[in-house]
Design an enzyme around this catalytic site. Structure first.
Site, PDB file in Angstrom:
ATOM      1  N   LYS A  49       2.122  -3.209   7.414  1.00 57.05           N
ATOM      2  CA  LYS A  49       2.424  -3.401   5.981  1.00 57.05           C
ATOM      3  C   LYS A  49       3.869  -2.971   5.696  1.00 57.05           C
ATOM      4  O   LYS A  49       4.574  -3.606   4.903  1.00 57.05           O
ATOM      5  CB  LYS A  49       1.449  -2.597   5.105  1.00 57.05           C
ATOM      6  CG  LYS A  49       0.020  -3.090   5.106  1.00 57.05           C
ATOM      7  CD  LYS A  49      -0.184  -4.487   4.517  1.00 57.05           C
ATOM      8  CE  LYS A  49       0.038  -4.550   3.031  1.00 57.05           C
ATOM      9  NZ  LYS A  49      -0.374  -5.889   2.483  1.00 57.05           N
ATOM     10  N   TYR A  57      -2.033  -0.470  11.024  1.00 55.77           N
ATOM     11  CA  TYR A  57      -2.148  -1.144   9.727  1.00 55.77           C
ATOM     12  C   TYR A  57      -0.944  -0.824   8.844  1.00 55.77           C
ATOM     13  O   TYR A  57      -0.253  -1.731   8.353  1.00 55.77           O
ATOM     14  CB  TYR A  57      -3.446  -0.725   9.006  1.00 55.77           C
ATOM     15  CG  TYR A  57      -3.428  -1.030   7.526  1.00 55.77           C
ATOM     16  CD1 TYR A  57      -3.463  -2.348   7.070  1.00 55.77           C
ATOM     17  CD2 TYR A  57      -3.339  -0.007   6.571  1.00 55.77           C
ATOM     18  CE1 TYR A  57      -3.415  -2.635   5.709  1.00 55.77           C
ATOM     19  CE2 TYR A  57      -3.293  -0.285   5.210  1.00 55.77           C
ATOM     20  CZ  TYR A  57      -3.329  -1.605   4.783  1.00 55.77           C
ATOM     21  OH  TYR A  57      -3.274  -1.891   3.448  1.00 55.77           O
ATOM     22  N   THR A  61       0.813  -1.205   0.000  1.00 53.71           N
ATOM     23  CA  THR A  61       0.000   0.000   0.000  1.00 53.71           C
ATOM     24  C   THR A  61       0.855   1.268   0.000  1.00 53.71           C
ATOM     25  O   THR A  61       1.992   1.243   0.491  1.00 53.71           O
ATOM     26  CB  THR A  61      -0.892  -0.002   1.260  1.00 53.71           C
ATOM     27  OG1 THR A  61      -1.518   1.258   1.415  1.00 53.71           O
ATOM     28  CG2 THR A  61      -0.085  -0.270   2.529  1.00 53.71           C
ATOM     29  N   ASP A  62       0.270   2.352  -0.492  1.00 55.97           N
ATOM     30  CA  ASP A  62       0.965   3.649  -0.417  1.00 55.97           C
ATOM     31  C   ASP A  62       1.008   4.187   1.014  1.00 55.97           C
ATOM     32  O   ASP A  62       1.736   5.123   1.313  1.00 55.97           O
ATOM     33  CB  ASP A  62       0.313   4.676  -1.350  1.00 55.97           C
ATOM     34  CG  ASP A  62      -1.149   4.956  -1.041  1.00 55.97           C
ATOM     35  OD1 ASP A  62      -1.716   4.316  -0.126  1.00 55.97           O
ATOM     36  OD2 ASP A  62      -1.743   5.823  -1.717  1.00 55.97           O
ATOM     37  N   GLU A  63       0.206   3.584   1.926  1.00 56.53           N
ATOM     38  CA  GLU A  63       0.145   4.110   3.300  1.00 56.53           C
ATOM     39  C   GLU A  63       1.468   3.937   4.037  1.00 56.53           C
ATOM     40  O   GLU A  63       1.684   4.568   5.067  1.00 56.53           O
ATOM     41  CB  GLU A  63      -0.991   3.446   4.083  1.00 56.53           C
ATOM     42  CG  GLU A  63      -2.330   3.729   3.468  1.00 56.53           C
ATOM     43  CD  GLU A  63      -3.501   3.585   4.434  1.00 56.53           C
ATOM     44  OE1 GLU A  63      -3.284   3.433   5.631  1.00 56.53           O
ATOM     45  OE2 GLU A  63      -4.637   3.637   3.935  1.00 56.53           O
TER      46      GLU A  63
HETATM   47  P1  NAD Z   1      -9.714  -7.357   2.210  1.00 60.42           P
HETATM   48  O1  NAD Z   1      -9.720  -7.014   3.661  1.00 60.42           O
HETATM   49  O2  NAD Z   1     -10.926  -7.091   1.392  1.00 60.42           O
HETATM   50  O3  NAD Z   1      -9.375  -8.909   2.019  1.00 60.42           O
HETATM   51  C1  NAD Z   1      -8.356  -9.537   2.736  1.00 60.42           C
HETATM   52  C2  NAD Z   1      -8.457 -11.034   2.501  1.00 60.42           C
HETATM   53  O4  NAD Z   1      -7.376 -11.653   3.226  1.00 60.42           O
HETATM   54  C3  NAD Z   1      -9.754 -11.647   3.042  1.00 60.42           C
HETATM   55  O5  NAD Z   1     -10.284 -12.551   2.093  1.00 60.42           O
HETATM   56  C4  NAD Z   1      -9.314 -12.375   4.302  1.00 60.42           C
HETATM   57  O6  NAD Z   1     -10.110 -13.513   4.615  1.00 60.42           O
HETATM   58  C5  NAD Z   1      -7.893 -12.762   3.942  1.00 60.42           C
HETATM   59  N1  NAD Z   1      -7.087 -12.944   5.167  1.00 60.42           N
HETATM   60  C6  NAD Z   1      -6.989 -12.116   6.234  1.00 60.42           C
HETATM   61  N2  NAD Z   1      -6.201 -12.666   7.167  1.00 60.42           N
HETATM   62  C7  NAD Z   1      -5.761 -13.852   6.668  1.00 60.42           C
HETATM   63  C8  NAD Z   1      -4.911 -14.857   7.161  1.00 60.42           C
HETATM   64  N3  NAD Z   1      -4.341 -14.770   8.376  1.00 60.42           N
HETATM   65  N4  NAD Z   1      -4.665 -15.934   6.377  1.00 60.42           N
HETATM   66  C9  NAD Z   1      -5.227 -16.047   5.150  1.00 60.42           C
HETATM   67  N5  NAD Z   1      -6.067 -15.125   4.646  1.00 60.42           N
HETATM   68  C10 NAD Z   1      -6.331 -14.042   5.394  1.00 60.42           C
HETATM   69  O7  NAD Z   1      -8.433  -6.628   1.612  1.00 60.42           O
HETATM   70  P2  NAD Z   1      -8.238  -5.931   0.183  1.00 60.42           P
HETATM   71  O8  NAD Z   1      -8.779  -4.561   0.241  1.00 60.42           O
HETATM   72  O9  NAD Z   1      -8.682  -6.870  -0.863  1.00 60.42           O
HETATM   73  O10 NAD Z   1      -6.648  -5.799   0.155  1.00 60.42           O
HETATM   74  C11 NAD Z   1      -5.843  -6.859  -0.358  1.00 60.42           C
HETATM   75  C12 NAD Z   1      -4.378  -6.459  -0.240  1.00 60.42           C
HETATM   76  O11 NAD Z   1      -4.142  -5.255  -0.968  1.00 60.42           O
HETATM   77  C13 NAD Z   1      -3.919  -6.169   1.195  1.00 60.42           C
HETATM   78  O12 NAD Z   1      -2.625  -6.683   1.351  1.00 60.42           O
HETATM   79  C14 NAD Z   1      -3.916  -4.658   1.284  1.00 60.42           C
HETATM   80  O13 NAD Z   1      -2.946  -4.209   2.205  1.00 60.42           O
HETATM   81  C15 NAD Z   1      -3.534  -4.280  -0.142  1.00 60.42           C
HETATM   82  N6  NAD Z   1      -4.026  -2.976  -0.609  1.00 60.42           N
HETATM   83  C16 NAD Z   1      -5.353  -2.653  -0.495  1.00 60.42           C
HETATM   84  C17 NAD Z   1      -5.804  -1.449  -1.008  1.00 60.42           C
HETATM   85  C18 NAD Z   1      -7.256  -1.048  -0.922  1.00 60.42           C
HETATM   86  O14 NAD Z   1      -7.603   0.085  -1.267  1.00 60.42           O
HETATM   87  N7  NAD Z   1      -8.159  -1.919  -0.514  1.00 60.42           N
HETATM   88  C19 NAD Z   1      -4.902  -0.567  -1.627  1.00 60.42           C
HETATM   89  C20 NAD Z   1      -3.561  -0.932  -1.703  1.00 60.42           C
HETATM   90  C21 NAD Z   1      -3.125  -2.149  -1.207  1.00 60.42           C
HETATM   91  O1  DAU Z   2      -4.194   3.893   0.312  1.00 60.04           O
HETATM   92  C1  DAU Z   2      -4.388   2.514   0.270  1.00 60.04           C
HETATM   93  C2  DAU Z   2      -5.211   2.079   1.447  1.00 60.04           C
HETATM   94  O2  DAU Z   2      -6.538   2.532   1.209  1.00 60.04           O
HETATM   95  C3  DAU Z   2      -5.194   0.573   1.668  1.00 60.04           C
HETATM   96  O3  DAU Z   2      -3.900   0.177   1.999  1.00 60.04           O
HETATM   97  C4  DAU Z   2      -6.150   0.174   2.789  1.00 60.04           C
HETATM   98  O4  DAU Z   2      -6.200  -1.237   2.900  1.00 60.04           O
HETATM   99  C5  DAU Z   2      -7.528   0.704   2.457  1.00 60.04           C
HETATM  100  O5  DAU Z   2      -8.399   0.430   3.526  1.00 60.04           O
HETATM  101  C6  DAU Z   2      -7.488   2.207   2.186  1.00 60.04           C
HETATM  102  O6  DAU Z   2      -7.192   2.934   3.423  1.00 60.04           O
HETATM  103  P1  DAU Z   2      -7.959   4.292   3.793  1.00 60.04           P
HETATM  104  O7  DAU Z   2      -7.904   4.468   5.255  1.00 60.04           O
HETATM  105  O8  DAU Z   2      -7.496   5.426   2.945  1.00 60.04           O
HETATM  106  O9  DAU Z   2      -9.452   3.900   3.289  1.00 60.04           O
HETATM  107  P2  DAU Z   2     -10.885   4.111   3.953  1.00 60.04           P
HETATM  108  O10 DAU Z   2     -11.890   3.710   2.936  1.00 60.04           O
HETATM  109  O11 DAU Z   2     -10.988   3.517   5.312  1.00 60.04           O
HETATM  110  O12 DAU Z   2     -10.963   5.695   4.125  1.00 60.04           O
HETATM  111  C7  DAU Z   2     -10.789   6.588   3.023  1.00 60.04           C
HETATM  112  C8  DAU Z   2     -10.851   8.009   3.574  1.00 60.04           C
HETATM  113  O13 DAU Z   2     -12.181   8.272   4.041  1.00 60.04           O
HETATM  114  C9  DAU Z   2      -9.947   8.264   4.761  1.00 60.04           C
HETATM  115  O14 DAU Z   2      -9.438   9.576   4.682  1.00 60.04           O
HETATM  116  C10 DAU Z   2     -10.861   8.131   5.971  1.00 60.04           C
HETATM  117  C11 DAU Z   2     -12.190   8.611   5.429  1.00 60.04           C
HETATM  118  N1  DAU Z   2     -13.385   7.975   6.023  1.00 60.04           N
HETATM  119  C12 DAU Z   2     -13.444   6.623   6.076  1.00 60.04           C
HETATM  120  C13 DAU Z   2     -14.536   5.978   6.590  1.00 60.04           C
HETATM  121  C14 DAU Z   2     -14.582   4.468   6.671  1.00 60.04           C
HETATM  122  C15 DAU Z   2     -14.451   8.756   6.449  1.00 60.04           C
HETATM  123  O15 DAU Z   2     -14.424  10.000   6.376  1.00 60.04           O
HETATM  124  N2  DAU Z   2     -15.537   8.122   6.965  1.00 60.04           N
HETATM  125  C16 DAU Z   2     -15.626   6.765   7.072  1.00 60.04           C
HETATM  126  O16 DAU Z   2     -16.648   6.258   7.598  1.00 60.04           O
END
Ligand code: NAD
Ligand code: DAU
Length: 351
Positions: A158, A154, A129-131
């Site tokens: 990562k 989180y 992630t970019d975080e």
């Molecule tokens: P998600 O939370 O939707 O899915 C995570 C999956 O991992 C689930 O199916 C869960 O059951 C599985 N999991 C969790 N713990 C586990 C364990 N101990 N063993 C096996 N499986 C397990 O997550 P996502 O949003 O699909 O993100 C996937 C990946 O991409 C993550 O590594 C996240 O850090 C990265 N990522 C997400 C975003 C985003 O915006 N969602 C952006 C950049 C990177």
């Molecule tokens: O940047 C990549 C990341 O993006 C991933 O690594 C993470 O897995 C993914 O969850 C996401 O993180 P964020 O914290 O940016 O996403 P989230 O959807 O939780 O929140 C997006 C923005 O919105 C953030 O600034 C917080 C705000 N927010 C979020 C929620 C859930 C609100 O204002 N209200 C809310 O209820």
């Protein structure tokens, strides 16, 4: 080739499998997932019966189970999505993030080291992630050279996993690649994340909780573009390298929530004001990063990736998907989900 996909029942992993399992019948995709609250096997209905797809329930933090999977399938490629992924949950309960994101990644790397040895043609692709880069001010972009400065449990977990992956690359010559991507949106995203939470709450006439003043900025990328970028890096990336992935699509949260209300109103034949009146400013997230913005020049110049979806079409497609998939929405609104909403939002309400 046997491809082990961890976390393939979550949001991005299931979009990845839905995209590539049908396109590559010559590869076998093994989805290894613990089925936490974030997973849903309904996401995989389109591929579940394909001969080149297999599902294995298991926890990456359990090394014996990881070993079993490596013994059974001898994967040549690992695409590592599995993680605890929600920042707010990491603030309420960080332990699961340390376990899955750090110990789980370590276990997979250990399995690769032991089972692969010096065998040719293996690859560990780490989805990150970019975080990990922390927060930007009003200007500037994250590049692959930006120093790590994670803010939440989180992102710290990562960051730790990224460091482990690089260390295994350098110390043991393990063939590794890392991608760091910005915020994804699209079908099958669990409605704890901003976009699906806003869609679902708006449709139910519930408050739309915006943290702080809604001035934080995120760079949104359609999930298929992220999956294509990962596939491009797997196929063309230089071993040991990191590639940033982003949408060049920055939105202040409050503007994005307004946009969601407008598109939702068009799609449901109502007035945007019907949804906008639900916007409620709530207590901010502790350690809330102000702004993320990704510079993907390296990925674009070196490997030729370009996002295909515009935000205008991607957000409409996403909203339609949630409108048309009410049974999926109902399936994720479990007691656990309602407990999470109460835990996270009840104490945030101001006044
Ligand atoms: P998600 O939370 O939707 O899915 C995570 C999956 O991992 C689930 O199916 C869960 O059951 C599985 N999991 C969790 N713990 C586990 C364990 N101990 N063993 C096996 N499986 C397990 O997550 P996502 O949003 O699909 O993100 C996937 C990946 O991409 C993550 O590594 C996240 O850090 C990265 N990522 C997400 C975003 C985003 O915006 N969602 C952006 C950049 C990177
Ligand atoms: O940047 C990549 C990341 O993006 C991933 O690594 C993470 O897995 C993914 O969850 C996401 O993180 P964020 O914290 O940016 O996403 P989230 O959807 O939780 O929140 C997006 C923005 O919105 C953030 O600034 C917080 C705000 N927010 C979020 C929620 C859930 C609100 O204002 N209200 C809310 O209820």
């Amino acid at each position: 080739m046997n491809i082990l996909v961890t976390g393939g029942a979550g949001f991005i992993g299931s979009n990845f499998l839905n995209r590539f399992v049908p396109r590559f019948p010559e590869h076998k995709f093994i989805n290894f997932d613990a089925l936490t609250y974030a997973a849903n096997l309904m996401n995989l209905a389109k591929v579940a019966d394909r001969p080149n797809y297999a599902f294995e329930k298991g926890d990456i933090a359990d090394f014996d189970r990881v070993k079993e999977i490596f013994e059974k399938y001898d994967p040549e490629l690992v695409v590592h999505f599995a993680a605890e992924s929600h920042v707010d949950r990491s603030i309420v309960g960080p332990a699961a993030f340390i376990r899955t994101n750090i110990t789980g990644t370590f276990n997979l790397l250990e399995a690769c080291r032991h089972f692969w040895g010096k065998k040719e043609g293996r690859l560990f692709h780490h989805v990150s992630t970019d975080e990990v880069y922390g927060s930007l001010g009003a200007t500037g972009f994250f590049t692959e050279k930006t120093a790590y400065a994670p803010s939440s449990p989180y992102s710290a977990s990562k960051a730790a996993s990224d460091h482990l992956v690089r260390a295994y690359g350098r110390t043991y010559d393990l063939p590794v690649l890392i991608t760091n991507c910005s915020n994804n949106y699209g079908p099958y995203q669990f409605p704890e994340k901003l976009i699906p939470l806003m869609i679902i709450n708006a449709l139910e006439g519930k408050p739309l909780p915006v943290y702080g003043r809604g001035e934080n900025v995120r760079d949104w990328l359609y999930v298929d573009d992220h999956c294509d970028a990962i596939w491009t890096v797997i196929n063309k990336g230089r071993l040991g390298e990191t590639y940033n992935i982003g949408g060049n699509n920055e939105w202040r949260n409050i503007d994005l929530v307004h946009k969601i209300c407008e598109v939702l109103a068009e799609e449901t034949g109502t007035e945007p004001g019907e949804y906008k009146r639900l916007i409620t400013f709530v207590k901010d997230r502790p350690g809330h990063d102000l702004r993320y913005a990704i510079d993907s020049t390296k990925l674009k110049r070196e490997l030729g990736w370009q996002p295909q979806e515009t935000f205008e079409s991607g957000i409409r497609k996403t909203i339609r998907w949630y409108l048309e998939n009410q049974s999926w929405v109902e399936s994720v609104k479990s007691g656990d989900y309602r407990n999470w909403l109460a835990k996270n939002y009840d104490q945030r309400m101001i006044g």
